[in-house]
Structure formats: structure tokens, C-alpha cells
Design an enzyme around this catalytic site. Structure first.
Site, short mmCIF file in Angstrom:
data_model
loop_
_atom_site.label_atom_id
_atom_site.label_comp_id
_atom_site.label_asym_id
_atom_site.label_seq_id
_atom_site.Cartn_x
_atom_site.Cartn_y
_atom_site.Cartn_z
CG ASP A 162 -0.31 -0.43 2.50
OD1 ASP A 162 0.93 -0.44 2.56
OD2 ASP A 162 -1.03 -0.73 3.46
CG ASN A 169 -9.28 -1.43 11.94
OD1 ASN A 169 -8.33 -2.06 11.48
ND2 ASN A 169 -9.73 -0.32 11.38
CG HIS A 228 -6.08 -2.05 8.84
ND1 HIS A 228 -6.21 -0.93 9.64
CD2 HIS A 228 -4.75 -2.16 8.59
CE1 HIS A 228 -5.03 -0.40 9.86
NE2 HIS A 228 -4.12 -1.13 9.24
CD GLU A 267 -9.05 1.14 7.63
OE1 GLU A 267 -9.17 0.27 8.52
OE2 GLU A 267 -8.37 2.17 7.78
C1 GLP Z 1 -0.70 0.30 8.69
C2 GLP Z 1 -0.31 -0.48 7.44
C3 GLP Z 1 -0.53 -1.96 7.61
C4 GLP Z 1 0.05 -2.41 8.95
C5 GLP Z 1 -0.70 -1.75 10.08
C6 GLP Z 1 -0.18 -2.12 11.46
O1 GLP Z 1 -1.94 0.89 8.66
N1 GLP Z 1 -0.98 -0.05 6.25
O2 GLP Z 1 0.07 -2.66 6.52
O3 GLP Z 1 -0.05 -3.80 9.08
O4 GLP Z 1 -0.61 -0.34 9.93
O5 GLP Z 1 0.97 -1.38 11.76
P1 GLP Z 1 1.96 -1.67 12.95
O6 GLP Z 1 2.74 -2.87 12.54
O7 GLP Z 1 2.81 -0.45 13.06
O8 GLP Z 1 1.13 -1.91 14.15
#
Ligand code: GLP
Length: 241
Positions: free
Chosen positions: A67, A136, A138, A143
Site C-alpha cells: 500500500d 481493527n 485491517h 479497512e
Molecule cells: C498500517 C499499514 C498496515 C500495517 C498496520 C499495522 O496501517 N498499512 O500494513 O499492518 O498499519 O501497523 P503496525 O505494525 O505499526 O502496528
């Protein structure tokens, strides 16, 4: 779905790094799907160490990131392209021309999404997709409520995701409202999926992904239907399962 529970973040990172390194050593031209966020950083640090001691090479590997924020140019300090360059690519022997991240400032984002899917297809599809998970549920930026049938597309970020990610930006207002993300269908097409999660604050999302209903209101739950998926967790993230 397989689940590997490791003592802590460092052990989780090493386990995931070893799993992927083994596959890359067997198939040097592997196509890897990569994720951003804090969670995979430890795995990336292990890969960098392995490249330094010559036990791993990315010379033949192609990567596709999940992304990118819509509206951020590739050289923006908070863009995911910049994140990948700074945290991984600059330290490993990968050919930069074979690292792909969606372009956040494409003049025609919808067309860009289609081209991104085509590029993945041309590369032979993703062999291993690395994922983190949002609180959440995702994955990528898919989402709750996202259609399971989507390939790469533009999404509106939920307020909770914008808030969680505001820690990387000067203020909440600076966090983009939209992003380009590979879809849940793109993720399900990967031959193998490795999801990493660490910390108590992910334990509920992990529980629902593993034992909850397969529902669009918890995007990661779709992974229950993937034929080759492994969750690599630390004990805190696994505490509710
Ligand atoms: C972001 C990314 C995801 C990631 C998520 C969790 O929103 N787009 O790909 O898995 O956050 O992030 P973290 O690993 O910092 O908790």
C-alpha cells in the site's frame, strides 16, 4: 492456517526472517509482497544482517508493497516508498528497479491500480505475502467493510487507522485520508501468506482473525480460507487464542 507463537518480538522477528530466507534461498527469483508498519521492522533487520553475512541474497528477488498513502510523493518522509528505502532496500543487494510500491501521486490512480495488478501478474504472482494487522483487523489498508473481491484499489482510511498512524506525522491533520492498497483478493492470490503480530493491543484482532466468523467486518478473517497461511505471533499477541 498455521500458528507459530514465539516468546517476544525479537523471537517472532527471527522466526519470520528464517522462514522467508529459507524460501528465498530455495527460489532466488522469488516474488515477495512486503508490508510497512512497525511490526515487520525486526524481520527486516534480520534480513539485513543475513545479507551482510552472505547467508541471504535479494539479487534475484522482486518486491511489491501492499500500500501507499494517496497524495504523498515517493520522496515524502512519511511515504511508504521512503519507509521501504530507509528501512530495508538501501541495506540489501536488491535491484531497485525490481522494487514496486504503489505511486501515491499518480495522475490517474484507478488506472495505476490496474497497472499495479498487471505488473504483479507479469512477474508471475506473489510467492510470499508479508502482512501486519491493524487493531481493527485491517490488512494492507483494507479497512472493515471492504469487499473481499477487490484487487488493488483506492480506499478511504478509517479514523482509528488515521489516529494510529498519526504517530509518524506532525499532527493528525497531516495524515492522508485515502490510500492505494492491494485488495483482499490480491492477498488471497499469494501462494503463501505470513502474518506478523506483536503486543497485547493486537491480541483481539488476532483472536477474531483466527477464531471469529469470516466476515468483511474483520478483513483479516479471510485468511482462514487461505490454503497456505501462517501467523507468526509473540506471546502477547497470542494471549487471547
Ligand atoms: C498500517 C499499514 C498496515 C500495517 C498496520 C499495522 O496501517 N498499512 O500494513 O499492518 O498499519 O501497523 P503496525 O505494525 O505499526 O502496528
Amino acid at each position: 492456517m498455521k500458528i507459530a507463537v514465539q516468546k517476544d518480538y525479537d523471537a517472532m522477528s527471527l522466526c519470520a526472517a528464517r522462514l522467508t530466507a529459507e524460501e528465498i534461498n530455495k527460489h532466488p527469483e522469488l516474488v515477495l509482497g512486503l508490508a510497512t508498519g512497525s511490526t515487520p521492522l525486526g524481520m527486516y533487520r534480520n534480513w539485513i544482517r543475513m545479507v551482510k553475512d552472505s547467508s541471504l541474497s535479494f539479487a534475484g528477488v522482486t518486491t511489491f508493497n501492499l500500500d501507499e498513502y494517496l497524495g504523498l510523493p515517493p520522496n515524502h518522509p512519511q511515504s511508504y516508498r521512503q519507509f521501504m528505502n530507509e528501512q530495508l532496500f538501501r541495506y540489501i543487494d536488491i535491484n531497485p528497479a525490481r522494487t514496486f510500491v504503489p505511486n501515491g501521486i499518480s495522475p490517474d490512480p484507478l488506472r495505476h491500480c490496474k497497472e499495479y495488478d498487471l505488473r504483479i501478474e507479469k512477474a508471475g504472482g506473489i510467492d510470499i505475502q508479508i502482512l501486519g494487522i491493524g487493531r481493527n483487523g485491517h490488512i494492507g489498508f483494507n479497512e472493515p467493510g471492504e469487499d473481499f473481491g477487490q484487487l488493488t484499489h483506492v480506499v478511504k482510511l478509517s479514523e482509528s487507522t488515521r489516529q494510529a498512524n498519526s504517530r509518524f506525522f506532525p499532527s493528525l491533520d497531516d495524515v492522508p485520508t485515502h490510500a492505494i492498497t492491494m485488495g483482499l483478493k490480491s492477498i488471497m492470490k499469494a501462494r503463501k501468506v505470513i502474518l506478523l503480530a506483536s503486543g497485547e493491543d493486537k491480541s483481539e484482532a488476532v483472536f477474531r482473525a483466527v477464531f471469529g466468523d469470516v466476515t468483511e467486518s474483520h478483513p483479516a478473517s479471510i485468511l482462514q480460507l487461505h490454503p497456505n497461511c501462517i501467523f507468526v505471533l509473540d506471546e502477547a499477541a497470542a494471549s487471547k487464542i
